[in-house]
Design an enzyme around this catalytic site. Sequence first.
Site, mmCIF file in Angstrom:
data_model
loop_
_atom_site.group_PDB
_atom_site.id
_atom_site.type_symbol
_atom_site.label_atom_id
_atom_site.label_comp_id
_atom_site.label_asym_id
_atom_site.label_seq_id
_atom_site.Cartn_x
_atom_site.Cartn_y
_atom_site.Cartn_z
ATOM 1 C CG MET A 35 -2.766 -8.143 30.303
ATOM 2 S SD MET A 35 -3.582 -6.707 30.967
ATOM 3 C CE MET A 35 -2.268 -5.948 31.881
ATOM 4 C CG HIS A 39 8.469 -10.327 31.320
ATOM 5 N ND1 HIS A 39 8.276 -11.368 32.206
ATOM 6 C CD2 HIS A 39 7.531 -9.397 31.645
ATOM 7 C CE1 HIS A 39 7.306 -11.065 33.038
ATOM 8 N NE2 HIS A 39 6.818 -9.881 32.714
ATOM 9 C CG HIS A 42 4.770 -13.144 30.266
ATOM 10 N ND1 HIS A 42 5.353 -11.912 30.080
ATOM 11 C CD2 HIS A 42 3.589 -12.905 30.880
ATOM 12 C CE1 HIS A 42 4.548 -10.973 30.546
ATOM 13 N NE2 HIS A 42 3.470 -11.542 31.038
HETATM 14 O O1 PAF Z 1 -1.698 -10.854 34.828
HETATM 15 C C1 PAF Z 1 -2.077 -10.396 33.731
HETATM 16 O O2 PAF Z 1 -1.309 -10.148 32.790
HETATM 17 C C2 PAF Z 1 -3.563 -10.087 33.530
HETATM 18 O O3 PAF Z 1 -4.131 -9.597 34.702
HETATM 19 C C3 PAF Z 1 -4.365 -11.277 32.997
HETATM 20 C C4 PAF Z 1 -4.379 -12.427 33.979
HETATM 21 C C5 PAF Z 1 -3.789 -11.730 31.674
HETATM 22 C C6 PAF Z 1 -5.826 -10.876 32.760
HETATM 23 O O4 PAF Z 1 -5.921 -9.840 31.831
#
Ligand code: PAF
Length: 288
Positions: A35, A39, A42
Amino acid sequence: MNSHDTRIIRDSKVLSSMTRSAIAEGKTVGLVPTMGYLHEGHASLIRAARAKCDFVVVSDFVNPTQFGPTEDYATYPRDEAADLALCAACGADVLFIPDVAMLYPNGQDSTWVEVSRLGTILCGASRPGHFRGVATVVTKLLMISRADYAFFGEKDYQQLTILRRMVADLGSPCEIIGMPIVREADGLALSSRNVRLTPASRIEALALHRGLEMARDSYLAGERSVQKLIATAQSEIDLQPDAKIDYISIADADTLDISTDDAGSRPLMLMAVRFGSVRLIDNMKLFA
Ligand code: PAF
């Protein structure tokens, strides 16, 4: 920092045709759904995708359908330029940034992926509809990207479990890969929401990790009572004046069946705690 030429794509048809061409060349496709407001957690997912796959897609989409009406959709942090820089540094080929109409062309009058029991417990109990929104958007992203592998963090352990079940139940060929939680040096699990903590709450929030560690130490020392293990973690969090516990539970790490009496041999402790409007989650395997 810009080590890789990451392309921003906003149109799902363009992304689909790019991955179709990559697959025709014999390449594997890795997807890292996010989303945004990326950071180091990710970054670990993108690096894992880069190491395993030939073509790496990161998606950046604040999915409205997984937020309840009183939740933080409007205030969820966003920073497209910083996300692009991190994707480039981690070697992503594409940063996919669709708008809401691109992913929900028929708005609420849409087709949904319903999640049964697993979607109603733990976070699903206090966030009704949340996992339906997650499962629906991830299904769309898997179909658009044609991913062979999709990468998710273990911080959202329930989400990871639900998505593994979802691809099995729906017969998706995509393999879901879970990656360990990335923590700050002081133990706080990385989350895009951490920036919204006040300085005082940021310190109090360390109690989540401490409480989990105390429960794990107690389990490793032989304690098997679910009530006592939960009480151990809870006592640490209850010391924090601004912390409001949403839940602390123990579940089997594979099935997420909630343990009520004996913690069993593969217990995972999961918790959600609020600091004002910021809701943090964390979890830890209690077994060695
Ligand atoms: O974990 C997340 O950031 C969200 O739930 C995802 C998997 C991108 C779905 O919108």
